[in-house]
Design a protein around this motif. Structure first.
Motif, PDB file in Angstrom:
ATOM      1  N   LYS A 583     -35.581  -8.796   0.930  1.00  0.00           N
ATOM      2  CA  LYS A 583     -35.266  -8.251   0.894  1.00  0.00           C
ATOM      3  C   LYS A 583     -34.695  -7.168   1.790  1.00  0.00           C
ATOM      4  O   LYS A 583     -33.537  -6.938   1.864  1.00  0.00           O
ATOM      5  CB  LYS A 583     -36.171  -7.329  -0.423  1.00  0.00           C
ATOM      6  N   ARG A 584     -34.543  -7.858   3.090  1.00  0.00           N
ATOM      7  CA  ARG A 584     -34.565  -6.911   4.396  1.00  0.00           C
ATOM      8  C   ARG A 584     -33.395  -7.457   4.538  1.00  0.00           C
ATOM      9  O   ARG A 584     -32.056  -7.279   5.723  1.00  0.00           O
ATOM     10  CB  ARG A 584     -35.066  -7.169   5.293  1.00  0.00           C
ATOM     11  N   CYS A 585     -32.656  -8.979   4.328  1.00  0.00           N
ATOM     12  CA  CYS A 585     -31.658  -9.536   4.293  1.00  0.00           C
ATOM     13  C   CYS A 585     -30.569  -8.909   3.788  1.00  0.00           C
ATOM     14  O   CYS A 585     -30.510  -8.319   2.435  1.00  0.00           O
ATOM     15  CB  CYS A 585     -31.639 -10.982   3.567  1.00  0.00           C
ATOM     16  N   MET A 586     -29.516  -8.304   4.852  1.00  0.00           N
ATOM     17  CA  MET A 586     -28.296  -7.726   4.540  1.00  0.00           C
ATOM     18  C   MET A 586     -27.143  -8.722   3.713  1.00  0.00           C
ATOM     19  O   MET A 586     -26.174  -8.174   3.313  1.00  0.00           O
ATOM     20  CB  MET A 586     -27.367  -6.848   5.696  1.00  0.00           C
ATOM     21  N   SER A 587     -27.666  -9.728   2.980  1.00  0.00           N
ATOM     22  CA  SER A 587     -26.609 -10.923   2.174  1.00  0.00           C
ATOM     23  C   SER A 587     -24.907 -10.809   2.906  1.00  0.00           C
ATOM     24  O   SER A 587     -24.145 -10.486   2.567  1.00  0.00           O
ATOM     25  CB  SER A 587     -26.468 -10.223   1.444  1.00  0.00           C
ATOM     26  N   CYS A 588     -25.062 -10.348   4.406  1.00  0.00           N
ATOM     27  CA  CYS A 588     -23.628 -10.510   5.026  1.00  0.00           C
ATOM     28  C   CYS A 588     -22.675 -11.608   4.292  1.00  0.00           C
ATOM     29  O   CYS A 588     -23.405 -12.545   4.292  1.00  0.00           O
ATOM     30  CB  CYS A 588     -23.459 -11.180   6.705  1.00  0.00           C
ATOM     31  N   GLY A 589     -21.631 -11.820   3.935  1.00  0.00           N
ATOM     32  CA  GLY A 589     -20.064 -12.715   3.339  1.00  0.00           C
ATOM     33  C   GLY A 589     -20.624 -12.679   1.978  1.00  0.00           C
ATOM     34  O   GLY A 589     -19.391 -13.875   1.415  1.00  0.00           O
ATOM     35  N   MET A 590     -21.276 -12.058   1.179  1.00  0.00           N
ATOM     36  CA  MET A 590     -21.710 -12.609  -0.076  1.00  0.00           C
ATOM     37  C   MET A 590     -22.485 -10.967  -0.628  1.00  0.00           C
ATOM     38  O   MET A 590     -23.036 -10.691  -0.018  1.00  0.00           O
ATOM     39  CB  MET A 590     -22.256 -13.280  -0.349  1.00  0.00           C
ATOM     40  N   CYS A 591     -22.032 -11.273  -1.908  1.00  0.00           N
ATOM     41  CA  CYS A 591     -22.070 -10.012  -2.861  1.00  0.00           C
ATOM     42  C   CYS A 591     -23.347  -9.386  -2.870  1.00  0.00           C
ATOM     43  O   CYS A 591     -24.312 -10.816  -3.490  1.00  0.00           O
ATOM     44  CB  CYS A 591     -21.866  -9.680  -3.592  1.00  0.00           C
ATOM     45  N   PHE A 592     -24.294  -8.402  -3.428  1.00  0.00           N
ATOM     46  CA  PHE A 592     -25.746  -8.719  -3.071  1.00  0.00           C
ATOM     47  C   PHE A 592     -26.288  -7.011  -4.046  1.00  0.00           C
ATOM     48  O   PHE A 592     -27.427  -6.796  -4.573  1.00  0.00           O
ATOM     49  CB  PHE A 592     -27.030  -8.678  -2.441  1.00  0.00           C
ATOM     50  N   GLU A 593     -24.861  -7.059  -5.198  1.00  0.00           N
ATOM     51  CA  GLU A 593     -24.853  -5.986  -6.146  1.00  0.00           C
ATOM     52  C   GLU A 593     -25.646  -4.833  -5.543  1.00  0.00           C
ATOM     53  O   GLU A 593     -26.115  -3.966  -6.755  1.00  0.00           O
ATOM     54  CB  GLU A 593     -25.946  -6.817  -7.248  1.00  0.00           C
ATOM     55  N   CYS A 594     -25.254  -4.481  -5.197  1.00  0.00           N
ATOM     56  CA  CYS A 594     -25.734  -3.183  -5.000  1.00  0.00           C
ATOM     57  C   CYS A 594     -24.489  -2.062  -5.419  1.00  0.00           C
ATOM     58  O   CYS A 594     -25.365  -0.762  -5.288  1.00  0.00           O
ATOM     59  CB  CYS A 594     -25.755  -2.751  -3.182  1.00  0.00           C
ATOM     60  N   ASP A 595     -23.794  -1.773  -6.031  1.00  0.00           N
ATOM     61  CA  ASP A 595     -22.581  -1.191  -6.565  1.00  0.00           C
ATOM     62  C   ASP A 595     -22.304   0.006  -5.867  1.00  0.00           C
ATOM     63  O   ASP A 595     -21.257   0.492  -7.271  1.00  0.00           O
ATOM     64  CB  ASP A 595     -24.117  -0.675  -7.816  1.00  0.00           C
ATOM     65  N   ASN A 596     -21.998  -0.248  -4.937  1.00  0.00           N
ATOM     66  CA  ASN A 596     -21.259   0.780  -3.969  1.00  0.00           C
ATOM     67  C   ASN A 596     -19.944   1.517  -3.928  1.00  0.00           C
ATOM     68  O   ASN A 596     -19.288   1.467  -4.463  1.00  0.00           O
ATOM     69  CB  ASN A 596     -21.747   0.769  -2.142  1.00  0.00           C
ATOM     70  N   CYS A 597     -19.464  -0.376  -4.613  1.00  0.00           N
ATOM     71  CA  CYS A 597     -17.352  -0.245  -4.670  1.00  0.00           C
ATOM     72  C   CYS A 597     -17.761  -0.215  -6.249  1.00  0.00           C
ATOM     73  O   CYS A 597     -16.552   0.516  -6.174  1.00  0.00           O
ATOM     74  CB  CYS A 597     -17.509  -2.246  -4.588  1.00  0.00           C
ATOM     75  N   VAL A 598     -17.992   0.248  -7.239  1.00  0.00           N
ATOM     76  CA  VAL A 598     -18.201   0.680  -8.419  1.00  0.00           C
ATOM     77  C   VAL A 598     -18.653   1.865  -8.700  1.00  0.00           C
ATOM     78  O   VAL A 598     -17.482   2.438  -9.196  1.00  0.00           O
ATOM     79  CB  VAL A 598     -18.900  -0.338  -9.458  1.00  0.00           C
ATOM     80  N   ILE A 599     -19.277   2.460  -8.148  1.00  0.00           N
ATOM     81  CA  ILE A 599     -19.965   4.120  -8.077  1.00  0.00           C
ATOM     82  C   ILE A 599     -18.857   4.813  -7.148  1.00  0.00           C
ATOM     83  O   ILE A 599     -18.380   5.782  -8.051  1.00  0.00           O
ATOM     84  CB  ILE A 599     -21.458   4.387  -6.660  1.00  0.00           C
ATOM     85  N   TYR A 600     -18.300   4.270  -6.192  1.00  0.00           N
ATOM     86  CA  TYR A 600     -17.241   5.052  -5.141  1.00  0.00           C
ATOM     87  C   TYR A 600     -16.171   4.830  -5.407  1.00  0.00           C
ATOM     88  O   TYR A 600     -14.797   5.870  -4.739  1.00  0.00           O
ATOM     89  CB  TYR A 600     -17.442   4.680  -3.777  1.00  0.00           C
ATOM     90  N   CYS A 601     -16.008   4.336  -6.062  1.00  0.00           N
ATOM     91  CA  CYS A 601     -13.869   3.792  -6.518  1.00  0.00           C
ATOM     92  C   CYS A 601     -13.249   5.180  -7.487  1.00  0.00           C
ATOM     93  O   CYS A 601     -14.394   5.139  -8.402  1.00  0.00           O
ATOM     94  CB  CYS A 601     -13.658   2.518  -7.485  1.00  0.00           C
ATOM     95  N   PRO A 602     -12.182   5.893  -6.671  1.00  0.00           N
ATOM     96  CA  PRO A 602     -12.102   7.132  -7.896  1.00  0.00           C
ATOM     97  C   PRO A 602     -11.259   7.405  -8.970  1.00  0.00           C
ATOM     98  O   PRO A 602     -11.196   7.601  -9.140  1.00  0.00           O
ATOM     99  CB  PRO A 602     -11.450   7.231  -5.977  1.00  0.00           C
ATOM    100  N   GLN A 603     -10.693   5.129  -9.151  1.00  0.00           N
ATOM    101  CA  GLN A 603      -9.820   5.456 -10.154  1.00  0.00           C
ATOM    102  C   GLN A 603     -10.961   4.025 -10.965  1.00  0.00           C
ATOM    103  O   GLN A 603     -10.342   4.259 -12.027  1.00  0.00           O
ATOM    104  CB  GLN A 603      -8.578   4.176  -9.713  1.00  0.00           C
ATOM    105  N   THR A 604     -12.259   4.236 -10.905  1.00  0.00           N
ATOM    106  CA  THR A 604     -12.866   4.006 -11.929  1.00  0.00           C
ATOM    107  C   THR A 604     -11.836   1.833 -12.058  1.00  0.00           C
ATOM    108  O   THR A 604     -12.113   1.500 -13.143  1.00  0.00           O
ATOM    109  CB  THR A 604     -13.068   4.058 -13.070  1.00  0.00           C
ATOM    110  N   ALA A 605     -11.066   1.140 -11.446  1.00  0.00           N
ATOM    111  CA  ALA A 605     -10.324  -0.060 -11.090  1.00  0.00           C
ATOM    112  C   ALA A 605     -11.630  -0.875 -10.942  1.00  0.00           C
ATOM    113  O   ALA A 605     -11.528  -2.689 -11.060  1.00  0.00           O
ATOM    114  CB  ALA A 605      -9.758   0.511  -9.961  1.00  0.00           C
ATOM    115  N   TYR A 607     -15.283  -2.992 -11.491  1.00  0.00           N
ATOM    116  CA  TYR A 607     -16.403  -3.200 -12.773  1.00  0.00           C
ATOM    117  C   TYR A 607     -16.818  -4.188 -12.389  1.00  0.00           C
ATOM    118  O   TYR A 607     -16.834  -4.758 -11.759  1.00  0.00           O
ATOM    119  CB  TYR A 607     -15.038  -2.659 -13.727  1.00  0.00           C
ATOM    120  N   ARG A 608     -18.426  -4.127 -13.216  1.00  0.00           N
ATOM    121  CA  ARG A 608     -19.606  -4.902 -13.423  1.00  0.00           C
ATOM    122  C   ARG A 608     -18.479  -6.112 -14.255  1.00  0.00           C
ATOM    123  O   ARG A 608     -17.973  -5.747 -15.381  1.00  0.00           O
ATOM    124  CB  ARG A 608     -20.916  -4.625 -13.792  1.00  0.00           C
TER     125      ARG A 608
END
Length: 648
Positions: A583-605, A607-608
């Protein structure tokens, strides 16, 4: 109250050198509609994989162990991780123990706190495969071609494995009694348990149509011409089985031997104890650490009328019995190195263990002469402090001193033995190769491993995989393909989608601008893994808190307990520990499903993807009708998986 420096855990640098102000996300939002750029999900190779000579999909099997990438319904996490790992390297249990892990040096987590313990998780996977007796998938139908593999070490076994997975049979020639090469005869058993090694060798042979001819040396027992007549291609994986003598006067003394000789004598059981209390090893690499650690464990005996010559025990001229070995006590063992301890080429923890076991290390010194008595035997090694003229070590005049020694062991490098194979010798005791691991001017001949240039066991394993690919093209009468710039076993998104029945629909042939609505393409995804290694500068490192490593427990003996201590000193991780370390792996260069992009997108553009359509690498997508190109999703992506690249 101020926080003490001991309690502060700085995990990343907020600014690059030269930056003075933090960027405003609000300004980025208002200016976003000028960029005409939308997110693209870009797969790149992490530096751990780029640093792995075997090219393992390290991030992939760490993702499986941690639970991000799910196995097929009928398969356990452990077996799925094993299959992903062994797509590159068929020796996970061995390499998880002895590989010096250049992947860990390359790990981007070093920029946060400390590297991921990659080879400790690898050992967990390999040991679990041993305990649960995992097998490889059934090999494909035979092509009708057979390849001769000369040498049954890590490179030769890797070549046999990868060739069989491509449908080609092989015959391994080896001049030892067992397969394994330096894994069997160069590394002591307390570092490589022989039950694990033999199991991993047998698992390869169990694929079928891999014949073995032991105690058979090509060039003497079998002629090169006969091999060429019998086989469709030849792989030279003979390794470097001869050690280099010290390049100083007096080094031809009978009690000056090489590290290769010493370790082979120990690993074949010819030597169980020494009769000298003054041993000096010249080196500084991993082989020299094995030499001094073995010497400390063997100890000395003080019985009379055994032999006056310690080299006789190494060469097997003296019998041992339990009474003799029971009389042993600790020997005085010294290791000398050109470089300071912190710059020795041996793994840091191996140097630390040797010191703990009572080895004396003289660093920053070089040998200048072997001191001989009137019978021509070595009684000591004259040393001097060392300075470098470029890459050339030079003794410092006036700093000479003598270290007493009854046995001097040289572990300063290895060379090839091409007796009977002189037509392959490049004049330096090695075999030349081109970029496809073909021997220049010898059609159908390929070469891998240390006989090209001495390096790591895992390097030879990687050579075996690449050479198998070149041989496959040769046997099919095809031109070798251009190797990718980043030559590793990459994660394959299409393969993952097919595994779960989610592959794209066939392309109808219509010219369509954009693919967001098309079912024939993976939505705004780009694979650059064969060309690019992702830098830590592309990551949002502020996402990752300080997390200490989960270390393997060591049971290494101290100086007082080391004599006769031949148990394995490293205890592998438990499953919960391996999962937490993964779990300490930062998954460099590949999505590890943290949801940051979904949460912080101001336009809800952003999505999962619906769960029924989701897979590793395909967790989120973008609604272009809503996206204004503000690039916040790219800013907060911890793994650098998002580029603002779609658009004009």
């Amino acid at each position: 109250m101020a926080t003490s420096s001991d309690d502060m855990k700085l995990t990343f640098r907020r600014f690059r050198d030269g930056d003075h102000e933090r960027r405003s996300w609000k300004e980025a939002i208002f200016e976003g509609d000028h960029s005409h750029k939308c997110p693209v999900y870009v797969h790149r190779t992490p530096p751990c994989q780029g640093s792995c000579p075997a090219g393992e999909d390290i991030r992939g099997w760490l993702q499986i162990v941690r639970g991000i990438e799910k196995p097929p319904a009928e398969m356990s996490m452990q077996e799925y991780a094993f299959r992903r790992l062994t797509s590159a390297n068929p020796f996970p249990s061995v390499m998880g123990r002895v590989c010096p892990a250049p992947c860990e040096s390359g790990c981007n987590r070093n920029e946060v706190d400390d590297f991921v313990g990659i080879n400790s998780v690898e050992q967990f996977i390999g040991d679990t495969a041993y305990e649960q007796n995992f097998k490889y998938e059934e090999a494909p139908a035979l092509s009708g071609k057979r390849v001769a593999i000369i040498g049954g070490g890590p490179g030769g076994m890797s070549a046999a494995y990868h060739l069989r997975r491509r449908g080609h049979a092989s015959t391994i020639f080896d001049d030892h009694e067992e397969l394994g090469g330096m894994m069997m005869y160069g590394i002591p058993e307390y570092r490589v348990p022989r039950d694990r090694l033999r199991h991993e060798v047998k698992r390869i042979l169990d694929l079928g149509d891999i014949d073995v001819r032991l105690k058979t040396r090509v060039g003497t027992d079998v002629s090169l011409e006969d091999v060429e007549k019998e086989f469709d291609a030849v792989v030279w994986a003979v390794g470097c089985q001869t050690g280099r003598k010290l390049p100083v006067p007096g080094a031809e003394a009978p009690n000056c031997i090489t590290g290769v000789e010493f370790l082979q004598a120990f690993n074949t059981g010819r030597i169980k104890v020494l009769n000298t209390d003054k041993i000096v090893c010249v080196g500084g690499g991993d082989t020299s650490i094995d030499v001094v650690s073995v010497a400390r464990r063997l100890g000395k005996i003080e019985a009379e009328n055994i032999t006056d010559h310690p080299e006789d025990m190494v060469h097997g001229y003296v019998g041992h019995d339990s009474a003799m070995t029971a009389m042993r006590s600790g020997a005085d063992v010294t290791l000398t190195s050109l470089f300071p301890k912190e710059k020795m080429t041996a793994a840091e923890h191996e140097v630390r263990d040797a010191l703990h076991e009572g080895v004396t290390i003289l660093d920053g010194v070089m040998p200048v002469e072997v001191v001989l008595n009137d019978k021509g035997r070595a009684t000591g090694l004259k040393m001097a402090k060392c300075e470098f003229d470029g890459n050339t070590p030079k003794p410092v005049e006036g700093t000479e001193f003598v270290v007493e020694a009854n046995l001097i062991i040289s572990a300063i490098g290895q060379g090839g033995d091409l007796t009977g194979l002189e037509t392959l010798d490049n004049g330096r005791g090695f075999i030349d190769t081109d970029k496809f691991y073909q021997v220049p001017g010898k059609e159908g001949h390929f070469v891998i491993g240390d006989i090209i240039r001495p390096h790591l066991l895992t390097t030879a394993i990687g050579h075996g995989a690449i050479a198998a690919d070149s041989i496959d093209h040769y046997l099919r009468r095809e031109q070798p393909i251009k190797r990718p710039r980043v030559d590793v076993h990459h994660f394959n998104l299409l393969g993952k989608l097919q595994e779960f029945g989610l592959e794209p629909q066939p392309y109808s042939g219509e010219q369509i601008r954009g693919t967001s609505e098309g079912e024939f393409a993976v939505h705004n995804y780009e694979d650059r893994s064969a060309q690019e290694i992702i830098s830590h500068q592309k990551l949002f490192k502020g996402h990752f808190p300080f997390v200490p490593r989960h270390l393997r427990q060591e049971h290494g003996p101290g100086a007082e307990e080391v004599v006769g201590h031949f148990e394995e000193r490293m205890q592998g991780l438990s499953e919960p520990e391996a999962v937490e370390e993964a779990k300490r792996c930062m998954s460099c260069g590949m999505c590890f499903e943290c949801d940051n992009c979904v949460i912080y997108c101001p336009q809800t553009a952003v999505y999962r993807v619906p769960k029924k359509q989701s897979a590793t690498g395909r967790y989120v997508a973008t609604d272009y009708d809503k996206c204004i190109g503000c690039h916040i999703c790219a800013e907060v992506c911890p793994t650098g998986y998002i580029d603002m690249a779609m658009g004009e």
